[in-house]
Design a protein around this motif. Sequence first.
Motif, PDB file in Angstrom:
ATOM      1  N   ARG A   3      -6.559 -37.266 -23.365  1.00  0.00           N
ATOM      2  CA  ARG A   3      -7.745 -36.433 -23.128  1.00  0.00           C
ATOM      3  C   ARG A   3      -8.993 -37.130 -23.657  1.00  0.00           C
ATOM      4  NH1 ARG A   3      -6.679 -30.527 -25.105  1.00  0.00           N
ATOM      5  NH2 ARG A   3      -8.728 -30.285 -24.183  1.00  0.00           N
ATOM      6  N   ARG A   4      -8.853 -37.864 -24.742  1.00  0.00           N
ATOM      7  CA  ARG A   4      -9.974 -38.608 -25.311  1.00  0.00           C
ATOM      8  C   ARG A   4     -10.460 -39.686 -24.339  1.00  0.00           C
ATOM      9  NH1 ARG A   4     -14.254 -39.894 -26.442  1.00  0.00           N
ATOM     10  NH2 ARG A   4     -14.943 -41.008 -28.259  1.00  0.00           N
ATOM     11  N   THR A   5      -9.528 -40.309 -23.634  1.00  0.00           N
ATOM     12  CA  THR A   5      -9.909 -41.327 -22.650  1.00  0.00           C
ATOM     13  C   THR A   5     -10.694 -40.689 -21.510  1.00  0.00           C
ATOM     14  OG1 THR A   5      -8.023 -42.721 -23.219  1.00  0.00           O
ATOM     15  CG2 THR A   5      -9.037 -43.088 -21.066  1.00  0.00           C
ATOM     16  N   THR A   6     -10.274 -39.515 -21.036  1.00  0.00           N
ATOM     17  CA  THR A   6     -11.039 -38.853 -19.971  1.00  0.00           C
ATOM     18  C   THR A   6     -12.431 -38.486 -20.478  1.00  0.00           C
ATOM     19  OG1 THR A   6     -10.044 -36.696 -20.475  1.00  0.00           O
ATOM     20  CG2 THR A   6      -9.034 -37.974 -18.724  1.00  0.00           C
ATOM     21  N   GLN A   7     -12.549 -38.102 -21.756  1.00  0.00           N
ATOM     22  CA  GLN A   7     -13.863 -37.813 -22.327  1.00  0.00           C
ATOM     23  C   GLN A   7     -14.696 -39.094 -22.356  1.00  0.00           C
ATOM     24  OE1 GLN A   7     -13.867 -36.012 -26.218  1.00  0.00           O
ATOM     25  NE2 GLN A   7     -16.021 -36.490 -26.534  1.00  0.00           N
ATOM     26  N   ASP A   8     -14.090 -40.205 -22.708  1.00  0.00           N
ATOM     27  CA  ASP A   8     -14.790 -41.487 -22.723  1.00  0.00           C
ATOM     28  C   ASP A   8     -15.263 -41.850 -21.319  1.00  0.00           C
ATOM     29  OD1 ASP A   8     -15.679 -43.918 -24.048  1.00  0.00           O
ATOM     30  OD2 ASP A   8     -14.042 -44.915 -22.974  1.00  0.00           O
ATOM     31  N   TYR A   9     -14.415 -41.620 -20.310  1.00  0.00           N
ATOM     32  CA  TYR A   9     -14.810 -41.873 -18.923  1.00  0.00           C
ATOM     33  C   TYR A   9     -16.035 -41.040 -18.549  1.00  0.00           C
ATOM     34  CZ  TYR A   9     -10.329 -44.257 -18.004  1.00  0.00           C
ATOM     35  OH  TYR A   9      -9.270 -45.120 -18.008  1.00  0.00           O
ATOM     36  N   ARG A  10     -16.065 -39.789 -18.976  1.00  0.00           N
ATOM     37  CA  ARG A  10     -17.233 -38.930 -18.707  1.00  0.00           C
ATOM     38  C   ARG A  10     -18.464 -39.477 -19.412  1.00  0.00           C
ATOM     39  NH1 ARG A  10     -13.622 -34.748 -20.079  1.00  0.00           N
ATOM     40  NH2 ARG A  10     -14.776 -34.397 -21.993  1.00  0.00           N
ATOM     41  N   ASP A  11     -18.317 -39.789 -20.693  1.00  0.00           N
ATOM     42  CA  ASP A  11     -19.452 -40.270 -21.489  1.00  0.00           C
ATOM     43  C   ASP A  11     -20.047 -41.558 -20.926  1.00  0.00           C
ATOM     44  OD1 ASP A  11     -18.957 -38.132 -23.175  1.00  0.00           O
ATOM     45  OD2 ASP A  11     -17.996 -39.343 -24.736  1.00  0.00           O
ATOM     46  N   ARG A  12     -19.189 -42.421 -20.397  1.00  0.00           N
ATOM     47  CA  ARG A  12     -19.643 -43.702 -19.852  1.00  0.00           C
ATOM     48  C   ARG A  12     -20.043 -43.605 -18.385  1.00  0.00           C
ATOM     49  NH1 ARG A  12     -14.714 -47.249 -21.402  1.00  0.00           N
ATOM     50  NH2 ARG A  12     -15.633 -48.567 -19.813  1.00  0.00           N
ATOM     51  N   GLY A  13     -19.908 -42.434 -17.784  1.00  0.00           N
ATOM     52  CA  GLY A  13     -20.313 -42.245 -16.391  1.00  0.00           C
ATOM     53  C   GLY A  13     -19.324 -42.816 -15.396  1.00  0.00           C
ATOM     54  N   ILE A  14     -18.101 -43.059 -15.823  1.00  0.00           N
ATOM     55  CA  ILE A  14     -17.092 -43.634 -14.936  1.00  0.00           C
ATOM     56  C   ILE A  14     -16.585 -42.592 -13.949  1.00  0.00           C
ATOM     57  CG2 ILE A  14     -14.773 -44.651 -14.875  1.00  0.00           C
ATOM     58  CD1 ILE A  14     -15.464 -45.971 -17.577  1.00  0.00           C
ATOM     59  N   ILE A  15     -16.428 -41.364 -14.428  1.00  0.00           N
ATOM     60  CA  ILE A  15     -15.981 -40.261 -13.564  1.00  0.00           C
ATOM     61  C   ILE A  15     -17.035 -39.166 -13.609  1.00  0.00           C
ATOM     62  CG2 ILE A  15     -14.252 -38.479 -13.183  1.00  0.00           C
ATOM     63  CD1 ILE A  15     -12.181 -40.270 -14.392  1.00  0.00           C
ATOM     64  N   PRO A  16     -17.620 -38.816 -12.461  1.00  0.00           N
ATOM     65  CA  PRO A  16     -18.586 -37.719 -12.437  1.00  0.00           C
ATOM     66  C   PRO A  16     -17.886 -36.386 -12.736  1.00  0.00           C
ATOM     67  CG  PRO A  16     -18.662 -38.998 -10.392  1.00  0.00           C
ATOM     68  CD  PRO A  16     -17.468 -39.449 -11.157  1.00  0.00           C
ATOM     69  N   TYR A  17     -18.619 -35.489 -13.351  1.00  0.00           N
ATOM     70  CA  TYR A  17     -18.058 -34.174 -13.666  1.00  0.00           C
ATOM     71  C   TYR A  17     -19.143 -33.109 -13.591  1.00  0.00           C
ATOM     72  CZ  TYR A  17     -20.182 -34.579 -18.292  1.00  0.00           C
ATOM     73  OH  TYR A  17     -21.078 -34.707 -19.316  1.00  0.00           O
ATOM     74  N   TYR A  18     -18.688 -31.879 -13.596  1.00  0.00           N
ATOM     75  CA  TYR A  18     -19.581 -30.730 -13.557  1.00  0.00           C
ATOM     76  C   TYR A  18     -19.187 -29.803 -14.685  1.00  0.00           C
ATOM     77  CZ  TYR A  18     -19.834 -32.717  -8.922  1.00  0.00           C
ATOM     78  OH  TYR A  18     -19.966 -33.598  -7.883  1.00  0.00           O
ATOM     79  N   ARG A  19     -20.169 -29.152 -15.269  1.00  0.00           N
ATOM     80  CA  ARG A  19     -19.894 -28.192 -16.321  1.00  0.00           C
ATOM     81  C   ARG A  19     -20.243 -26.806 -15.784  1.00  0.00           C
ATOM     82  NH1 ARG A  19     -19.444 -29.190 -21.989  1.00  0.00           N
ATOM     83  NH2 ARG A  19     -20.080 -31.311 -21.526  1.00  0.00           N
ATOM     84  N   LEU A  20     -19.278 -25.898 -15.843  1.00  0.00           N
ATOM     85  CA  LEU A  20     -19.473 -24.555 -15.337  1.00  0.00           C
ATOM     86  C   LEU A  20     -18.884 -23.576 -16.337  1.00  0.00           C
ATOM     87  CD1 LEU A  20     -20.395 -22.752 -12.950  1.00  0.00           C
ATOM     88  CD2 LEU A  20     -18.087 -23.002 -12.032  1.00  0.00           C
ATOM     89  N   ASP A  21     -19.726 -22.737 -16.895  1.00  0.00           N
ATOM     90  CA  ASP A  21     -19.295 -21.753 -17.893  1.00  0.00           C
ATOM     91  C   ASP A  21     -18.502 -22.392 -19.026  1.00  0.00           C
ATOM     92  OD1 ASP A  21     -20.500 -19.679 -16.494  1.00  0.00           O
ATOM     93  OD2 ASP A  21     -18.682 -19.248 -15.337  1.00  0.00           O
ATOM     94  N   GLY A  22     -18.934 -23.573 -19.484  1.00  0.00           N
ATOM     95  CA  GLY A  22     -18.282 -24.251 -20.591  1.00  0.00           C
ATOM     96  C   GLY A  22     -17.038 -25.034 -20.212  1.00  0.00           C
TER      97      GLY A  22
END
Length: 51
Positions: A10-29
């Motif tokens: 899960r930390r790696t997926t967070q790193d991917y988000r932080d580095r802009g490798i995988i786009p994501y959306y935040r909806l209601d937290g």
Amino acid sequence: MLSELLGVSRRTTQDYRDRGIIPYYRLDGKILYAEEDIEIFLQSHYRPKFD
């Protein structure tokens, strides 16, 4: 869960988000990923198994 699909922590997926490798959306937290974005990521980072 995306981390399970990718076979990473899960930390790696967070790193991917932080580095802009995988786009994501935040909806209601919650953090959501578009299926198309994940497919693009998988295709661009595919490496055949080394035997």
